[in-house]
Design a protein around this motif. Structure first.
Motif, mmCIF file in Angstrom:
data_model
loop_
_atom_site.group_PDB
_atom_site.id
_atom_site.type_symbol
_atom_site.label_atom_id
_atom_site.label_comp_id
_atom_site.label_asym_id
_atom_site.label_seq_id
_atom_site.Cartn_x
_atom_site.Cartn_y
_atom_site.Cartn_z
ATOM 1 N N SER A 75 10.745 -2.431 -1.373
ATOM 2 C CA SER A 75 9.914 -2.001 -2.524
ATOM 3 C C SER A 75 8.930 -3.193 -2.854
ATOM 4 C CB SER A 75 10.611 -1.763 -3.660
ATOM 5 O OG SER A 75 11.813 -0.665 -3.276
ATOM 6 N N LEU A 76 9.006 -4.338 -2.807
ATOM 7 C CA LEU A 76 8.086 -5.527 -3.257
ATOM 8 C C LEU A 76 7.192 -5.431 -1.942
ATOM 9 C CD1 LEU A 76 10.431 -8.317 -4.250
ATOM 10 C CD2 LEU A 76 8.804 -7.112 -5.632
ATOM 11 N N ALA A 77 7.443 -5.151 -0.721
ATOM 12 C CA ALA A 77 6.451 -5.161 0.293
ATOM 13 C C ALA A 77 5.541 -3.842 0.097
ATOM 14 C CB ALA A 77 6.999 -4.971 1.810
ATOM 15 N N GLN A 78 5.938 -2.702 -0.279
ATOM 16 C CA GLN A 78 5.194 -1.596 -0.554
ATOM 17 C C GLN A 78 4.224 -1.853 -1.595
ATOM 18 O OE1 GLN A 78 6.231 2.169 0.779
ATOM 19 N NE2 GLN A 78 4.117 2.073 -0.009
ATOM 20 N N PHE A 79 4.450 -2.377 -2.928
ATOM 21 C CA PHE A 79 3.642 -2.604 -3.826
ATOM 22 C C PHE A 79 3.098 -4.076 -3.896
ATOM 23 C CE2 PHE A 79 6.113 0.870 -5.870
ATOM 24 C CZ PHE A 79 5.291 1.927 -6.229
ATOM 25 N N THR A 80 3.107 -4.753 -2.784
ATOM 26 C CA THR A 80 2.117 -5.866 -2.959
ATOM 27 C C THR A 80 1.339 -5.995 -1.610
ATOM 28 O OG1 THR A 80 3.904 -7.091 -1.479
ATOM 29 C CG2 THR A 80 3.708 -7.432 -3.931
ATOM 30 N N LEU A 81 1.666 -5.546 -0.354
ATOM 31 C CA LEU A 81 1.114 -5.455 0.718
ATOM 32 C C LEU A 81 -0.156 -4.621 0.905
ATOM 33 C CD1 LEU A 81 3.903 -6.038 3.554
ATOM 34 C CD2 LEU A 81 2.303 -7.652 2.776
ATOM 35 N N MET A 82 0.087 -3.381 0.645
ATOM 36 C CA MET A 82 -1.020 -2.396 0.734
ATOM 37 C C MET A 82 -1.956 -2.365 -0.251
ATOM 38 S SD MET A 82 -0.305 -0.623 3.485
ATOM 39 C CE MET A 82 -1.240 0.712 3.436
ATOM 40 N N PRO A 83 -1.637 -2.538 -1.474
ATOM 41 C CA PRO A 83 -2.767 -2.834 -2.387
ATOM 42 C C PRO A 83 -3.525 -3.920 -2.214
ATOM 43 C CG PRO A 83 -0.719 -2.480 -3.624
ATOM 44 C CD PRO A 83 -0.195 -2.649 -2.255
ATOM 45 N N LEU A 84 -2.761 -5.064 -1.909
ATOM 46 C CA LEU A 84 -3.894 -6.331 -1.284
ATOM 47 C C LEU A 84 -4.401 -6.051 -0.085
ATOM 48 C CD1 LEU A 84 -1.181 -9.094 -2.655
ATOM 49 C CD2 LEU A 84 -3.163 -8.300 -3.629
ATOM 50 N N ILE A 85 -3.770 -5.611 0.909
ATOM 51 C CA ILE A 85 -4.483 -5.307 2.006
ATOM 52 C C ILE A 85 -6.112 -4.117 1.639
ATOM 53 C CG2 ILE A 85 -4.792 -3.830 4.173
ATOM 54 C CD1 ILE A 85 -1.820 -4.639 4.449
ATOM 55 N N ALA A 86 -5.912 -3.336 0.953
ATOM 56 C CA ALA A 86 -6.915 -2.525 0.439
ATOM 57 C C ALA A 86 -7.831 -3.321 -0.183
ATOM 58 C CB ALA A 86 -6.487 -1.496 -0.307
ATOM 59 N N TYR A 87 -7.561 -4.269 -1.192
ATOM 60 C CA TYR A 87 -8.382 -4.949 -1.909
ATOM 61 C C TYR A 87 -9.295 -5.847 -0.800
ATOM 62 C CZ TYR A 87 -10.147 -8.429 -5.344
ATOM 63 O OH TYR A 87 -10.873 -8.979 -6.288
ATOM 64 N N GLY A 88 -8.432 -6.387 -0.106
ATOM 65 C CA GLY A 88 -9.056 -7.277 0.872
ATOM 66 C C GLY A 88 -10.206 -6.697 1.838
ATOM 67 N N LEU A 89 -10.034 -5.428 2.330
ATOM 68 C CA LEU A 89 -11.029 -4.485 3.071
ATOM 69 C C LEU A 89 -12.121 -4.158 2.346
ATOM 70 C CD1 LEU A 89 -8.254 -2.468 4.894
ATOM 71 C CD2 LEU A 89 -9.659 -4.133 5.981
ATOM 72 N N VAL A 90 -11.829 -3.694 0.992
ATOM 73 C CA VAL A 90 -12.960 -3.277 0.223
ATOM 74 C C VAL A 90 -14.028 -4.421 0.061
ATOM 75 C CG1 VAL A 90 -13.468 -2.812 -1.957
ATOM 76 C CG2 VAL A 90 -11.623 -1.573 -1.231
ATOM 77 N N HIS A 91 -13.608 -5.788 -0.280
ATOM 78 C CA HIS A 91 -14.563 -6.840 -0.289
ATOM 79 C C HIS A 91 -14.940 -7.478 1.134
ATOM 80 C CE1 HIS A 91 -14.323 -7.197 -4.514
ATOM 81 N NE2 HIS A 91 -13.055 -6.676 -4.522
ATOM 82 N N GLY A 92 -13.901 -7.379 2.166
ATOM 83 C CA GLY A 92 -14.128 -7.886 3.399
ATOM 84 C C GLY A 92 -15.526 -7.055 4.237
ATOM 85 N N LEU A 93 -15.223 -5.566 3.744
ATOM 86 C CA LEU A 93 -16.094 -4.810 4.697
ATOM 87 C C LEU A 93 -17.142 -4.476 3.801
ATOM 88 C CD1 LEU A 93 -13.586 -2.460 6.454
ATOM 89 C CD2 LEU A 93 -14.770 -4.177 7.510
ATOM 90 N N GLY A 94 -17.466 -4.856 2.706
ATOM 91 C CA GLY A 94 -18.229 -4.554 1.720
ATOM 92 C C GLY A 94 -18.555 -3.053 1.440
ATOM 93 N N LEU A 95 -17.168 -2.381 1.304
ATOM 94 C CA LEU A 95 -17.358 -1.032 1.059
ATOM 95 C C LEU A 95 -17.847 -0.575 -0.411
ATOM 96 C CD1 LEU A 95 -13.803 -0.105 1.894
ATOM 97 C CD2 LEU A 95 -15.896 -0.056 3.342
ATOM 98 N N PRO A 96 -18.669 0.719 -0.683
ATOM 99 C CA PRO A 96 -19.312 1.064 -1.750
ATOM 100 C C PRO A 96 -18.117 1.413 -2.582
ATOM 101 C CG PRO A 96 -20.079 2.162 0.382
ATOM 102 C CD PRO A 96 -19.004 1.561 0.870
ATOM 103 N N LYS A 97 -18.398 1.279 -3.971
ATOM 104 C CA LYS A 97 -17.418 1.337 -5.020
ATOM 105 C C LYS A 97 -16.673 2.317 -4.591
ATOM 106 C CE LYS A 97 -16.835 1.365 -9.968
ATOM 107 N NZ LYS A 97 -17.416 1.341 -11.365
ATOM 108 N N GLU A 98 -17.248 3.673 -4.710
ATOM 109 C CA GLU A 98 -16.578 4.807 -4.714
ATOM 110 C C GLU A 98 -15.578 4.758 -3.687
ATOM 111 O OE1 GLU A 98 -19.543 4.606 -4.532
ATOM 112 O OE2 GLU A 98 -20.523 5.345 -6.472
ATOM 113 N N VAL A 99 -15.913 4.435 -2.233
ATOM 114 C CA VAL A 99 -14.899 4.515 -1.067
ATOM 115 C C VAL A 99 -13.654 3.342 -1.411
ATOM 116 C CG1 VAL A 99 -14.635 3.776 1.237
ATOM 117 C CG2 VAL A 99 -16.775 5.226 0.356
ATOM 118 N N GLY A 100 -14.391 2.288 -1.984
ATOM 119 C CA GLY A 100 -13.290 1.176 -2.611
ATOM 120 C C GLY A 100 -12.167 1.638 -3.608
ATOM 121 N N VAL A 101 -12.616 2.510 -4.205
ATOM 122 C CA VAL A 101 -11.529 3.089 -5.272
ATOM 123 C C VAL A 101 -10.560 4.042 -4.850
ATOM 124 C CG1 VAL A 101 -11.345 4.628 -7.366
ATOM 125 C CG2 VAL A 101 -13.007 2.729 -7.384
#
Length: 329
Positions: A75-101
């Protein structure tokens, strides 16, 4: 019955191809799977969960209850890894805000019911998978809004009662019914023969569900741009890899490592699609990112289950070859 058993074995072996074929068919002919909506989709999910419940025994749940630590880790892996991976990709790939959300919303959602199907197909720990899905879903009414506000600076209201009701009727009750039936009739020969058909039922149900999602959202996929597919692919793949790694660090069995990998990598993107449409109507790209995730997670999960099964088959062949050489020696 023999024909159905062979067909089920074939479908289980070629799950990725079956699911992909359904997705392609739904894209070019949406009407084929247009019936997979609302109650029909819920009924299919319930049927799939029933088939998995029919494979469970009391020993499975006793083993699960004896190690609550495993549920905590997953459960900890579920709610830490995937949100943080998404956050990192949003900023690392420079995604538009709408796609990032949309991507962060997928990462903040609980594990999907489809993950239970994949654990079933790749000989993972089904009881563990159902337990993780249940816990993460029950925690989602608190965790999903909190994580969205923290990572995306966006407010999301989650229907706690509705979510609990959904998991009760789609997951817990069908699994419980299947478990009761297996406990009562599992030793009978005829019942055992019927159980051999269950993998085919699960694959057919999953293919219909994926077809339904593509039927509803497929025409929007072409408008979303390559960057959405890249982001979804990376998010999902990293979830599988890091989920498996967390299972190794926790010294899980091979079956549980596979399960936690699938549970972490496969999110309830269907829920994310609904939440995106409800809470971000001015950000259509957010819903598209969620819908793309919904389809891709099912296809990639089937591919991963196939890879795990292929690895088992290869290991068995190597083992037989080594034993055969030892006897000859």
């Amino acid at each position: 019955m023999k024909f159905l058993q062979k067909l089920a074995a074939f479908m289980a072996k070629w799950t990725p191809a079956v699911v992909t074929l359904a997705a392609v068919a739904a894209y070019f002919a949406p009407g084929v799977f247009g019936w997979v909506r609302g109650n029909a989709q819920t009924s299919l999910l319930g049927l799939i969960m029933l088939t998995m419940g029919l494979t469970l025994t009391g020993e499975d749940f006793r083993a699960l209850a004896s190690r609550p630590f495993d549920i905590v880790v997953g459960s900890l892996a579920q709610f830490t890894l995937m949100p943080l991976i998404a956050y990192g990709l949003v900023h690392g790939l420079g995604l538009p805000k709408e796609v990032g959300v949309g991507l962060i919303l997928v990462g903040c959602c609980p594990g999907g019911v489809s993950s239970n199907i994949m654990s079933f197909l790749c000989k993972g720990d089904v009881a563990f998978s159902v337990g993780l899905t249940t816990v993460s879903t029950l925690a989602a009414p608190v965790m999903t809004p909190f994580l969205m506000l923290w990572l995306a600076r966006e407010s999301v209201d989650v229907d706690a009662v509705g979510m609990f009701t959904s998991i009760l009727f789609v997951t817990i009750l069908p699994v419980a019914l299947g478990f009761v039936l297996n406990t009562a009739f599992g030793t009978r020969t005829g019942f055992g023969e019927v159980k051999k058909v269950l993998p085919g039922v699960a694959v057919a149900g999953l293919a219909c569900i994926v077809g339904g999602v593509v039927s509803a959202h497929g025409q929007k996929f072409a408008q979303s741009g390559v960057i959405v597919f890249v982001a979804v692919f990376c998010h999902n793949a990293l979830g599988y890899v890091l989920g498996y790694a967390s299972g190794m660090l926790a010294r899980f069995t091979r079956a549980k490592r596979r399960t936690v990998s699938i549970e972490v990598g496969m999110q309830n993107a269907g829920l994310a699609t609904v939440l995106a449409g409800k809470h971000f109507p001015t950000m259509p790209e957010a819903a598209i990112a969620s819908a793309v995730s919904c389809v891709w997670h099912s296809i990639s999960g089937a591919l991963l289950a196939g890879i795990f099964n292929w690895a088992d088959s290869l290991a068995d062949r190597l083992r037989r070859k080594v034993l055969g050489g030892a006897r000859q020696g």
